[in-house]
Enzyme design. Structure first.
Site, PDB file in Angstrom:
ATOM      1  N   SER A 129      38.375  21.386 -78.531  1.00  0.00           N
ATOM      2  CA  SER A 129      39.301  21.389 -77.399  1.00  0.00           C
ATOM      3  C   SER A 129      38.566  21.573 -76.079  1.00  0.00           C
ATOM      4  CB  SER A 129      40.329  22.509 -77.559  1.00  0.00           C
ATOM      5  OG  SER A 129      39.681  23.774 -77.589  1.00  0.00           O
ATOM      6  N   HIS A 150      42.029  15.802 -81.497  1.00  0.00           N
ATOM      7  CA  HIS A 150      42.409  17.151 -81.056  1.00  0.00           C
ATOM      8  C   HIS A 150      43.854  17.439 -81.431  1.00  0.00           C
ATOM      9  CE1 HIS A 150      43.347  20.153 -77.637  1.00  0.00           C
ATOM     10  NE2 HIS A 150      42.924  20.796 -78.711  1.00  0.00           N
ATOM     11  N   GLU A 162      45.527  14.343 -79.548  1.00  0.00           N
ATOM     12  CA  GLU A 162      44.756  13.600 -78.558  1.00  0.00           C
ATOM     13  C   GLU A 162      43.604  12.886 -79.264  1.00  0.00           C
ATOM     14  OE1 GLU A 162      45.209  16.173 -74.464  1.00  0.00           O
ATOM     15  OE2 GLU A 162      43.834  16.954 -75.995  1.00  0.00           O
ATOM     16  N   ASN A 200      44.677  19.935 -71.377  1.00  0.00           N
ATOM     17  CA  ASN A 200      43.976  21.060 -70.775  1.00  0.00           C
ATOM     18  C   ASN A 200      43.401  20.736 -69.400  1.00  0.00           C
ATOM     19  OD1 ASN A 200      44.420  23.096 -72.657  1.00  0.00           O
ATOM     20  ND2 ASN A 200      42.748  22.407 -73.956  1.00  0.00           N
TER      21      ASN A 200
END
Length: 514
Positions: A129, A150, A162, A200
């Protein structure tokens, strides 16, 4: 009903290996197992794979107990689950997903060893991540078959995956990984290898702006959380959410993204959050973070949450004048009329609501009340009808009458009112504008498509709207104008609109001939 797998997805008859048997590794293994694959579990720590297999059996047992899985399907799945004592036992895998320590040398060494074990057609995937997919693949002989997958925790429940293409990832590799995740019942999105990937990277302002407003003494955590929930439509506020995630974990992600972007002011971490981490106040797991939680592991002893600031009852004005188009807040005109307030409209000028005492109630625009005589700002709402709370801001020079009339007006519309400090951009508007900016920048730079960004933000962090859709609803120059005003007042570069937003605003002027 059996799902038909895509032609490019890895067939259920093929083996999937998972390396690393912590929470994420077990979750990913469960997803592959339930999808019909033979799954091999491997962990470098002796006996850890066997323990993980036992834990997975317990997970499936609980699904059967809850009626979410047939006992026969559970038995068939467990028959396909095989702990591996040696890395060599993964030789028949068509896909290996890694979920080990977030340390680049550890991952590089692991995948280097895997290259000597698996076949040439085997896909190699990392669940990282925070690390660069490109960097992990950099030590491989064949980096084209390497991809990021991910998953979000808990992997069996959350739909988003992802699919991250590194600099050397082959297009066919990314497509096979995408279609495999889709065949597993997940919602995959594609993105390039950028710090933080989609979620993120773009989510940073949701936390950062709240912390900055708190550091500026604009409002306390409970009020900021309440405004973002009850006006912005977010499921949780950033203070309560980071307490749940863990302040150490959230701050580490923020710092990683900031450093990966060469300490860009767009991603500057919060000093207040750093102090929490340094103090060991990591949130729920430590018993205290932004809020107090009592004894860890004892919910019955949880401390009472502070209440958000809520203004006392005030008398609503009998009549107001709406000057200009209120833009995203234009629904307030009908709401005021329905509430029995006499509304006069003036097309030219504004936008603002003129109050009886000559005060002006202005939609948040990135400016401050102290710059004007008797201006009270009101915050953005996801849905002004559905919102249960509205934030107002005023300076020390704003007359008490203007503030009272503004409070009374929104109370007449059925809203709780939080009066905060003279914060440019306020709370919801400032946060949304920054989310819109980072999303527009990511689309313009080819990080991901607009559709995938919105999907990722809705599913990955449960936003009420994706930032691209929010931008469409607010108007293509709304975020640009607000951030330009904020940048003028806080010229650190943090609020400087991206080139993508500038182009949107310029295109809007071209279309209107202005």
């Amino acid at each position: 009903m059996t799902k038909t797998a895509s032609a490019s997805a890895i067939a259920p008859s093929r083996t999937v290996a998972v390396v690393g048997t912590g929470t994420m590794g077990q979750g990913i293994a469960q997803v592959a197992l339930v999808a019909g694959h033979r799954v091999r579990l491997y962990d470098a720590v002796p006996d850890r794979a066997r323990e993980a297999a036992d834990a997975l059996a317990g997970r499936l047992d609980r699904l059967v107990d809850k009626g979410r899985m047939d006992a026969a399907d559970r038995d068939e799945a467990l028959a396909r689950l095989h702990p591996a004592a040696e890395l060599a036992e993964l030789a028949d895998a068509a896909l290996v997903v890694e979920a080990v320590l977030e340390q680049l040398p550890v991952k590089q060494e692991l995948f280097g060893a895997l290259e000597d074990v698996v076949g040439e057609e085997c896909l190699l995937a990392t669940n990282t991540s925070s690390l660069s997919v490109t960097a992990i693949a950099g030590a491989l002989r064949h980096p084209g078959r390497f991809v990021g997958l991910h998953f979000f925790n808990p992997a069996p429940l959350l739909p988003l995956v992802e699919v991250v293409s590194g600099f050397a990832t082959d297009a066919e590799t990314a497509t096979r990984a995408y279609e495999t995740a889709k065949a597993w019942g997940k919602t995959p999105v594609r993105c390039t290898d950028t710090p933080g990937f989609i979620v993120n990277r773009i989510a940073r302002p949701f936390y950062a702006e709240a912390f900055a407003i708190h550091e500026e003494r604009g409002a306390d955590p409970a009020t900021i959380d309440a405004v973002l929930r009850e006006s912005g439509g977010f499921k949780m506020g950033p203070f309560e959410l980071t307490d749940l995630i863990g302040q150490d974990v959230n701050e580490a992600v923020t710092r990683s993204v900031w450093e990966s972007f060469f300490q860009s002011p767009k991603f500057t971490p919060s000093l207040a959050q750093r102090r929490l981490v340094e103090s060991g106040l990591h949130g729920r797991k430590s018993g205290r973070g932004w809020y107090a939680y009592g004894t860890p592991g004892a919910p019955s002893q949880e401390a009472e949450r502070p209440a958000p600031h809520t203004a006392p009852p005030a008398k609503a004005p009998d009549a107001v004048t709406v000057v200009g188009d209120l833009g995203p807040a234009r629904e307030l005109v009908a709401m005021m009329t329905e509430a029995g307030i006499d509304v006069t409209s003036v097309n030219e000028g504004g936008p603002y609501i003129e109050l009886p005492g000559d005060g002006q109630l202005v939609p948040a625009d990135g400016k401050t009340s102290v710059e004007f005589a008797d201006v009270v700002y009101f915050d953005l709402a996801l849905d002004y009808r559905g919102a249960t709370r509205i934030a107002l801001s005023a300076s020390e020079d704003t007359s008490e009458r203007a503030v009272t009339e503004a409070v009374g007006l929104f109370q007449k519309l059925g809203k709780e009112v939080s009066v905060i400090g003279d914060v440019p951009g306020m709370i919801v508007a400032r946060t949304v504008a920054m989310l819109v900016d980072l999303a527009a920048d990511a689309v313009a730079k080819g990080v991901a498509t607009a559709e995938d960004i919105d999907t990722a933000m809705r599913l990955g962090v449960n936003y009420p709207l994706g930032p691209v859709e929010w931008n469409r609803r607010l108007g293509q120059d709304w975020a640009y104008d607000l951030l330009s005003a904020l940048h003028e007042r806080c010229p650190t570069g943090r609020y400087a609109p991206s080139l993508a937003l500038y182009r949107q605003a310029y295109a809007g002027e071209e279309e209107t001939g202005s």
